[in-house]
Design a protein around this motif. Structure first.
Motif, PDB file in Angstrom:
ATOM      1  N   UNK A 120       6.970  72.463  35.796  1.00  0.00           N
ATOM      2  CA  UNK A 120       5.570  72.111  35.576  1.00  0.00           C
ATOM      3  C   UNK A 120       5.333  71.003  34.712  1.00  0.00           C
ATOM      4  N   UNK A 121       6.151  70.585  34.233  1.00  0.00           N
ATOM      5  CA  UNK A 121       5.889  69.273  33.449  1.00  0.00           C
ATOM      6  C   UNK A 121       5.582  68.125  34.453  1.00  0.00           C
ATOM      7  N   UNK A 122       6.258  68.188  35.394  1.00  0.00           N
ATOM      8  CA  UNK A 122       5.797  67.212  36.327  1.00  0.00           C
ATOM      9  C   UNK A 122       4.544  66.877  36.677  1.00  0.00           C
ATOM     10  N   UNK A 123       3.828  68.206  36.443  1.00  0.00           N
ATOM     11  CA  UNK A 123       2.222  68.110  36.451  1.00  0.00           C
ATOM     12  C   UNK A 123       1.597  67.364  35.447  1.00  0.00           C
ATOM     13  N   UNK A 124       2.262  67.495  34.161  1.00  0.00           N
ATOM     14  CA  UNK A 124       1.636  66.742  33.111  1.00  0.00           C
ATOM     15  C   UNK A 124       1.764  65.189  33.081  1.00  0.00           C
ATOM     16  N   UNK A 125       3.252  65.215  33.864  1.00  0.00           N
ATOM     17  CA  UNK A 125       3.608  63.519  33.819  1.00  0.00           C
ATOM     18  C   UNK A 125       2.770  62.864  34.953  1.00  0.00           C
ATOM     19  N   UNK A 126       2.380  63.534  35.884  1.00  0.00           N
ATOM     20  CA  UNK A 126       1.368  62.992  36.737  1.00  0.00           C
ATOM     21  C   UNK A 126      -0.025  62.595  36.110  1.00  0.00           C
ATOM     22  N   UNK A 127      -0.480  63.475  35.303  1.00  0.00           N
ATOM     23  CA  UNK A 127      -1.726  63.493  34.786  1.00  0.00           C
ATOM     24  C   UNK A 127      -1.408  62.053  33.590  1.00  0.00           C
ATOM     25  N   UNK A 128      -0.482  61.883  32.961  1.00  0.00           N
ATOM     26  CA  UNK A 128      -0.153  60.852  32.267  1.00  0.00           C
ATOM     27  C   UNK A 128      -0.099  59.455  33.181  1.00  0.00           C
ATOM     28  N   UNK A 129       0.523  59.681  34.254  1.00  0.00           N
ATOM     29  CA  UNK A 129       0.146  58.542  35.142  1.00  0.00           C
ATOM     30  C   UNK A 129      -1.429  58.125  35.710  1.00  0.00           C
ATOM     31  N   UNK A 130      -2.103  58.990  35.650  1.00  0.00           N
ATOM     32  CA  UNK A 130      -3.299  58.810  35.964  1.00  0.00           C
ATOM     33  C   UNK A 130      -3.942  58.058  34.607  1.00  0.00           C
ATOM     34  N   UNK A 131      -3.620  58.518  33.628  1.00  0.00           N
ATOM     35  CA  UNK A 131      -3.924  57.676  32.355  1.00  0.00           C
ATOM     36  C   UNK A 131      -3.503  56.296  32.577  1.00  0.00           C
ATOM     37  N   UNK A 132      -2.471  56.022  32.856  1.00  0.00           N
ATOM     38  CA  UNK A 132      -1.895  54.728  32.779  1.00  0.00           C
ATOM     39  C   UNK A 132      -2.850  53.846  33.930  1.00  0.00           C
ATOM     40  N   UNK A 133      -3.042  54.481  35.160  1.00  0.00           N
ATOM     41  CA  UNK A 133      -3.713  53.704  35.921  1.00  0.00           C
ATOM     42  C   UNK A 133      -5.375  53.273  35.343  1.00  0.00           C
ATOM     43  N   UNK A 134      -5.897  54.463  34.541  1.00  0.00           N
ATOM     44  CA  UNK A 134      -7.066  54.096  33.836  1.00  0.00           C
ATOM     45  C   UNK A 134      -6.885  53.014  32.909  1.00  0.00           C
ATOM     46  N   UNK A 135      -5.997  52.855  32.336  1.00  0.00           N
ATOM     47  CA  UNK A 135      -5.634  51.683  31.212  1.00  0.00           C
ATOM     48  C   UNK A 135      -5.690  50.570  32.035  1.00  0.00           C
ATOM     49  N   UNK A 136      -5.091  50.551  33.418  1.00  0.00           N
ATOM     50  CA  UNK A 136      -4.914  49.216  34.051  1.00  0.00           C
ATOM     51  C   UNK A 136      -6.411  48.653  34.322  1.00  0.00           C
ATOM     52  N   UNK A 137      -7.139  49.846  34.879  1.00  0.00           N
ATOM     53  CA  UNK A 137      -8.439  49.486  35.427  1.00  0.00           C
ATOM     54  C   UNK A 137      -9.273  48.869  34.266  1.00  0.00           C
ATOM     55  N   UNK A 138      -9.053  49.428  33.132  1.00  0.00           N
ATOM     56  CA  UNK A 138     -10.011  48.985  31.966  1.00  0.00           C
ATOM     57  C   UNK A 138      -9.526  47.489  31.550  1.00  0.00           C
ATOM     58  N   UNK A 139      -8.324  47.412  31.424  1.00  0.00           N
ATOM     59  CA  UNK A 139      -7.938  45.831  31.421  1.00  0.00           C
ATOM     60  C   UNK A 139      -8.615  44.749  32.281  1.00  0.00           C
TER      61      UNK A 139
END
Length: 297
Positions: free
Chosen positions: A76-95
């Protein structure tokens, strides 16, 4: 018993992927037509929406709750890893939003042309975002999916982004073209905040932060007949998704069979209160003494 929610998550992600692609196409067409920086930045944000859905589908495929030889605590930690990937995409969009805004402020750009029909088209996008956000969040909270809740927070930021873009385009129509660029900065702040919320929600799961206060577990266990005391209590995971509990248990029994019955009762009691849980208990004899409920720094 653990419930495999992957099929439900997959269905939601596929539906939202289709809607996000539709919203992206609308934003690109209107943004290209008007030359709006804030709208093109919003379109970039929508690219991350679609990428998040694809990332979520991949992570969800591996996020089985059932243990196996290589992953005895489940996947189930793959689920959390996927969520952190979403956060990384958000950081890229912000930049990208900030860098594009600074470039427009310093170098200028072509004048914007906005018509009322462009605003009406963006209202359709706003409606899509509102539906996706509440649909994902509702299903995610009901079935306990971290990646759906994380993606819903991402889409909630889309709602505010689109509202700001509408405000910027309205300002252009009223003769204030700089408003489009200025509003791109709060858009970036909202995107960044959404990413931070996703990290804050999922990082405790990945770093094995305490899931349940040991005092609460102690009080629950002490309700079971035959228990004298418990200590060295530890827990990790997320309540409602999966919790692992360990403890040393002092029982009022000297034979193995009675001790086993008491530990089974303790496990059942914890399961009813914190479902789903996996409990590991080290049994100790009645004369053993310890007042250390949990591990001390």
């Amino acid at each position: 018993m653990l419930k495999d929610i992957r099929s439900q998550v997959r269905q939601v992600l596929l539906i939202t992927l289709g809607l996000n692609v539709l919203a992206l196409l609308i934003k690109v067409v209107v943004g290209w037509k008007t030359g709006s920086l804030s709208l093109l930045a919003d379109a970039l944000h929508s690219v991350t929406d679609s990428a998040n859905n694809i990332l979520g589908l991949v992570a969800n495929q591996f996020a089985s709750p059932e243990p196996d030889r290589e992953h005895p605590y489940g996947h189930q930690k793959f689920d959390a890893i996927g969520a952190l990937g979403i956060a990384a995409f958000l950081g890229l969009a912000c930049f990208e939003i900030v860098s594009s805004s600074v470039e427009r402020l310093t170098s200028g750009g072509d004048p914007l042309t906005v018509e009322f029909q462009d605003l009406w088209i963006l209202l359709i996008v706003l409606g899509i975002n509102i539906f996706v956000a509440f649909y994902e969040r509702g299903v995610g909270q009901r079935i306990g999916s971290g990646i759906l809740v994380a993606d819903a927070k991402h889409t909630m930021s889309d709602i505010w982004v689109t509202i700001m873009v509408l405000g910027g385009l309205l300002g252009v129509m009223l003769g204030y073209p700089l408003l489009d660029v200025v509003l791109a900065f709060p858009v970036a702040i909202l995107v960044f905040y959404s990413g931070w919320e996703v990290i804050k929600d999922n990082l405790p799961w990945l770093v094995d932060e305490m899931a349940i206060a040991p005092e609460a577990i102690h009080n629950t266990v002490m309700e079971v007949p035959g228990v004298i005391n418990c200590h060295d209590i530890a827990s990790r995971g997320v309540v409602g998704r999966q919790v692992f509990i360990e403890m040393h248990l002092i029982v009022d029994a000297i034979d193995v069979a009675t001790s086993h019955e008491i530990t089974e009762a303790v496990e059942d009691h914890l399961e009813r209160k914190y479902h789903p849980v996996r409990v590991l208990i080290h049994v100790e004899p009645p004369d053993y003494q310890s007042d250390q409920i949990t591990f001390q720094p």
